[in-house]
Design a protein around this motif. Structure first.
Motif, PDB file in Angstrom:
ATOM      1  N   VAL A  46     -13.111  25.578  70.816  1.00 41.49           N
ATOM      2  CA  VAL A  46     -12.094  24.531  70.766  1.00 41.49           C
ATOM      3  C   VAL A  46     -10.985  24.916  71.731  1.00 41.49           C
ATOM      4  CG1 VAL A  46     -10.534  23.230  69.280  1.00 41.49           C
ATOM      5  CG2 VAL A  46     -12.601  24.225  68.302  1.00 41.49           C
ATOM      6  N   GLY A  47     -10.778  24.098  72.760  1.00 44.26           N
ATOM      7  CA  GLY A  47      -9.728  24.415  73.724  1.00 44.26           C
ATOM      8  C   GLY A  47     -10.101  25.633  74.546  1.00 44.26           C
ATOM      9  N   THR A  48      -9.100  26.395  74.965  1.00 45.60           N
ATOM     10  CA  THR A  48      -9.376  27.503  75.880  1.00 45.60           C
ATOM     11  C   THR A  48      -9.836  28.778  75.178  1.00 45.60           C
ATOM     12  OG1 THR A  48      -7.019  27.962  75.794  1.00 45.60           O
ATOM     13  CG2 THR A  48      -7.825  26.754  77.722  1.00 45.60           C
ATOM     14  N   ASP A  49      -9.234  29.086  74.040  1.00 45.99           N
ATOM     15  CA  ASP A  49      -9.576  30.385  73.442  1.00 45.99           C
ATOM     16  C   ASP A  49      -9.723  30.354  71.927  1.00 45.99           C
ATOM     17  OD1 ASP A  49      -6.992  29.965  72.747  1.00 45.99           O
ATOM     18  OD2 ASP A  49      -6.188  31.783  73.653  1.00 45.99           O
ATOM     19  N   ALA A  50      -9.834  29.167  71.355  1.00 44.52           N
ATOM     20  CA  ALA A  50      -9.994  29.092  69.903  1.00 44.52           C
ATOM     21  C   ALA A  50     -11.435  28.726  69.558  1.00 44.52           C
ATOM     22  CB  ALA A  50      -9.039  28.062  69.322  1.00 44.52           C
ATOM     23  N   PHE A  51     -11.870  29.140  68.374  1.00 41.43           N
ATOM     24  CA  PHE A  51     -13.228  28.868  67.929  1.00 41.43           C
ATOM     25  C   PHE A  51     -13.184  28.389  66.494  1.00 41.43           C
ATOM     26  CE2 PHE A  51     -13.512  31.846  71.334  1.00 41.43           C
ATOM     27  CZ  PHE A  51     -14.632  31.451  72.061  1.00 41.43           C
ATOM     28  N   ARG A  52     -13.999  27.395  66.245  1.00 38.20           N
ATOM     29  CA  ARG A  52     -14.097  26.881  64.892  1.00 38.20           C
ATOM     30  C   ARG A  52     -15.413  27.390  64.308  1.00 38.20           C
ATOM     31  NH1 ARG A  52     -11.679  21.468  63.779  1.00 38.20           N
ATOM     32  NH2 ARG A  52     -12.186  20.982  61.640  1.00 38.20           N
ATOM     33  N   TYR A  84     -10.704  30.587  64.536  1.00 34.43           N
ATOM     34  CA  TYR A  84     -10.436  31.909  65.100  1.00 34.43           C
ATOM     35  C   TYR A  84      -9.626  31.771  66.377  1.00 34.43           C
ATOM     36  CZ  TYR A  84     -13.054  34.877  61.983  1.00 34.43           C
ATOM     37  OH  TYR A  84     -13.454  35.584  60.889  1.00 34.43           O
ATOM     38  N   VAL A  85      -8.558  32.517  66.422  1.00 37.96           N
ATOM     39  CA  VAL A  85      -7.733  32.557  67.638  1.00 37.96           C
ATOM     40  C   VAL A  85      -7.577  34.031  68.015  1.00 37.96           C
ATOM     41  CG1 VAL A  85      -6.491  30.434  67.043  1.00 37.96           C
ATOM     42  CG2 VAL A  85      -5.559  32.639  66.350  1.00 37.96           C
ATOM     43  N   PRO A  86      -7.283  34.291  69.295  1.00 37.47           N
ATOM     44  CA  PRO A  86      -7.140  35.693  69.670  1.00 37.47           C
ATOM     45  C   PRO A  86      -5.958  36.326  68.946  1.00 37.47           C
ATOM     46  CG  PRO A  86      -6.683  34.236  71.542  1.00 37.47           C
ATOM     47  CD  PRO A  86      -7.112  33.371  70.422  1.00 37.47           C
ATOM     48  N   ALA A  87      -6.119  37.555  68.511  1.00 40.02           N
ATOM     49  CA  ALA A  87      -5.021  38.278  67.873  1.00 40.02           C
ATOM     50  C   ALA A  87      -3.952  38.508  68.937  1.00 40.02           C
ATOM     51  CB  ALA A  87      -5.521  39.607  67.329  1.00 40.02           C
ATOM     52  N   GLU A  97       1.917  27.992  67.541  1.00 36.07           N
ATOM     53  CA  GLU A  97       2.261  26.789  66.787  1.00 36.07           C
ATOM     54  C   GLU A  97       1.257  26.600  65.666  1.00 36.07           C
ATOM     55  OE1 GLU A  97       2.838  23.134  68.949  1.00 36.07           O
ATOM     56  OE2 GLU A  97       3.861  24.267  70.504  1.00 36.07           O
ATOM     57  N   ILE A  98       1.757  26.079  64.575  1.00 39.74           N
ATOM     58  CA  ILE A  98       0.852  25.792  63.456  1.00 39.74           C
ATOM     59  C   ILE A  98       0.010  24.573  63.846  1.00 39.74           C
ATOM     60  CG2 ILE A  98       0.740  25.206  61.003  1.00 39.74           C
ATOM     61  CD1 ILE A  98       2.084  27.899  61.482  1.00 39.74           C
ATOM     62  N   ALA A  99      -1.270  24.702  63.681  1.00 45.14           N
ATOM     63  CA  ALA A  99      -2.156  23.596  64.060  1.00 45.14           C
ATOM     64  C   ALA A  99      -2.036  22.451  63.068  1.00 45.14           C
ATOM     65  CB  ALA A  99      -3.590  24.082  64.129  1.00 45.14           C
ATOM     66  N   GLU A 100      -2.478  21.296  63.503  1.00 47.26           N
ATOM     67  CA  GLU A 100      -2.310  20.095  62.674  1.00 47.26           C
ATOM     68  C   GLU A 100      -3.307  20.034  61.518  1.00 47.26           C
ATOM     69  OE1 GLU A 100      -4.750  19.393  66.265  1.00 47.26           O
ATOM     70  OE2 GLU A 100      -2.813  20.297  65.830  1.00 47.26           O
ATOM     71  N   ASP A 101      -4.487  20.634  61.702  1.00 45.12           N
ATOM     72  CA  ASP A 101      -5.429  20.614  60.583  1.00 45.12           C
ATOM     73  C   ASP A 101      -5.080  21.755  59.634  1.00 45.12           C
ATOM     74  OD1 ASP A 101      -6.535  22.996  61.574  1.00 45.12           O
ATOM     75  OD2 ASP A 101      -7.828  21.876  62.911  1.00 45.12           O
ATOM     76  N   THR A 105      -6.555  30.183  59.487  1.00 46.40           N
ATOM     77  CA  THR A 105      -6.643  30.818  60.795  1.00 46.40           C
ATOM     78  C   THR A 105      -6.988  32.287  60.633  1.00 46.40           C
ATOM     79  OG1 THR A 105      -5.062  29.277  61.749  1.00 46.40           O
ATOM     80  CG2 THR A 105      -5.370  31.355  62.902  1.00 46.40           C
ATOM     81  N   ALA A 106      -7.971  32.712  61.396  1.00 41.26           N
ATOM     82  CA  ALA A 106      -8.353  34.116  61.411  1.00 41.26           C
ATOM     83  C   ALA A 106      -8.233  34.591  62.859  1.00 41.26           C
ATOM     84  CB  ALA A 106      -9.774  34.277  60.895  1.00 41.26           C
ATOM     85  N   PHE A 107      -8.339  35.891  63.048  1.00 41.89           N
ATOM     86  CA  PHE A 107      -8.115  36.430  64.391  1.00 41.89           C
ATOM     87  C   PHE A 107      -9.304  37.217  64.904  1.00 41.89           C
ATOM     88  CE2 PHE A 107      -4.069  35.854  62.309  1.00 41.89           C
ATOM     89  CZ  PHE A 107      -3.376  35.127  63.254  1.00 41.89           C
ATOM     90  N   TYR A 108      -9.567  37.056  66.182  1.00 44.75           N
ATOM     91  CA  TYR A 108     -10.577  37.910  66.804  1.00 44.75           C
ATOM     92  C   TYR A 108      -9.873  38.826  67.782  1.00 44.75           C
ATOM     93  CZ  TYR A 108     -10.673  34.606  70.834  1.00 44.75           C
ATOM     94  OH  TYR A 108     -10.347  33.820  71.902  1.00 44.75           O
ATOM     95  N   ARG A 109     -10.502  39.962  68.039  1.00 43.55           N
ATOM     96  CA  ARG A 109      -9.883  40.968  68.909  1.00 43.55           C
ATOM     97  C   ARG A 109     -10.788  41.325  70.067  1.00 43.55           C
ATOM     98  NH1 ARG A 109      -7.732  41.606  64.131  1.00 43.55           N
ATOM     99  NH2 ARG A 109      -5.506  42.008  64.058  1.00 43.55           N
ATOM    100  N   GLU A 110     -10.188  41.473  71.214  1.00 42.07           N
ATOM    101  CA  GLU A 110     -10.919  41.879  72.423  1.00 42.07           C
ATOM    102  C   GLU A 110     -12.179  41.053  72.634  1.00 42.07           C
ATOM    103  OE1 GLU A 110     -11.224  46.021  71.672  1.00 42.07           O
ATOM    104  OE2 GLU A 110      -9.052  46.257  71.839  1.00 42.07           O
ATOM    105  N   GLY A 111     -12.041  39.756  72.416  1.00 43.24           N
ATOM    106  CA  GLY A 111     -13.154  38.854  72.719  1.00 43.24           C
ATOM    107  C   GLY A 111     -14.291  38.850  71.726  1.00 43.24           C
ATOM    108  N   SER A 112     -14.137  39.585  70.606  1.00 46.22           N
ATOM    109  CA  SER A 112     -15.258  39.555  69.670  1.00 46.22           C
ATOM    110  C   SER A 112     -14.824  39.328  68.232  1.00 46.22           C
ATOM    111  CB  SER A 112     -16.108  40.823  69.798  1.00 46.22           C
ATOM    112  OG  SER A 112     -15.291  41.950  69.799  1.00 46.22           O
ATOM    113  N   LEU A 113     -15.687  38.621  67.540  1.00 51.27           N
ATOM    114  CA  LEU A 113     -15.427  38.254  66.153  1.00 51.27           C
ATOM    115  C   LEU A 113     -16.178  39.245  65.250  1.00 51.27           C
ATOM    116  CD1 LEU A 113     -15.929  34.575  64.965  1.00 51.27           C
ATOM    117  CD2 LEU A 113     -16.477  36.500  63.525  1.00 51.27           C
ATOM    118  N   ASP A 114     -15.456  39.834  64.328  1.00 53.05           N
ATOM    119  CA  ASP A 114     -16.058  40.806  63.417  1.00 53.05           C
ATOM    120  C   ASP A 114     -16.675  40.048  62.233  1.00 53.05           C
ATOM    121  OD1 ASP A 114     -16.674  42.777  61.597  1.00 53.05           O
ATOM    122  OD2 ASP A 114     -14.940  44.016  62.131  1.00 53.05           O
TER     123      ASP A 114
END
Ligand SMILES: [Zn+2]
Ligand SMILES: [Zn+2]
Length: 177
Positions: A46-52, A84-87, A97-101, A105-114
């Motif tokens: 979703v967008g440039t760096d977020a993932f649903r 997921y958004v980058p930490a 910014e707080i998203a509209e939905d 929100t969770a965070f991923y680090r260094e390009g990878s989701l744990d």
């Protein structure tokens, strides 16, 4: 298991994975993953760096009964949807910014989701407030400590709170006056 997010081929990808209980070592204090975890999830960029992430995880979780202290296992079927958004480094980056939905929100680090971390959080959310091996659990005998589900220890329910005994004594002495 770390999922490299930049290796996602399309805008949306589907994953099916099975994890062994040992993948969750060291296990949490509150519960134990007691059966293989079947995970099925969709990831969408979703967008440039977020993932649903929308997924479902099925397993068995072992916990200690709050009344009789025996271990028991219960099925868990957790469905979840996260963003997921980058930490970000809280000290240098401006606040997001707080998203509209209303997705969590969770965070991923260094390009990878744990993925294991994500599952741990979902299992934690699925735990009952008061774990009971069964609603009818009879717990432990207050006198001898026997598990009343498996034995009838024969103790008489004559145990009385010592504070209550003191109170009774006071009432009795009142009567005498
Ligand atoms: Zn119990
Ligand atoms: Zn007893």
């Amino acid at each position: 298991m770390l999922l490299e997010l930049n290796q996602l081929r399309g805008a949306r990808e589907h994953f099916e994975r099975r994890f062994a209980p040992a993948d969750f070592d060291p296990q949490d204090e509150d519960y134990r993953v007691a059966a293989p975890v079947e995970l099925s999830m969709d990831i969408e960029k979703v967008g440039t760096d977020a993932f649903r992430v929308k997924g479902r995880a099925v397993t068995q979780i072992e916990q200690q009964c709050g009344r009789c202290l025996e271990l028991f296992s219960m099925p868990v079927d957790a469905s979840f949807e996260l963003r997921y958004v980058p930490a970000v480094d809280a000290e240098t980056e401006p606040e997001r910014e707080i998203a509209e939905d209303d997705l969590t929100t969770a965070f991923y680090r260094e390009g990878s989701l744990d993925v294991i971390e994500m599952l741990r959080e979902q299992f934690q959310l699925a735990l009952p407030m008061k774990p009971l091996c069964s609603q009818a659990c009879r717990g432990l005998c207050a006198q001898c400590g026997a598990n009343l589900n498996s034995t009838d220890c024969g103790c008489r329910p004559s145990w009385e709170d010592p504070r209550l005994a003191v109170l009774k004594g006071l009432l009795n002495s009142d009567k005498e006056n």
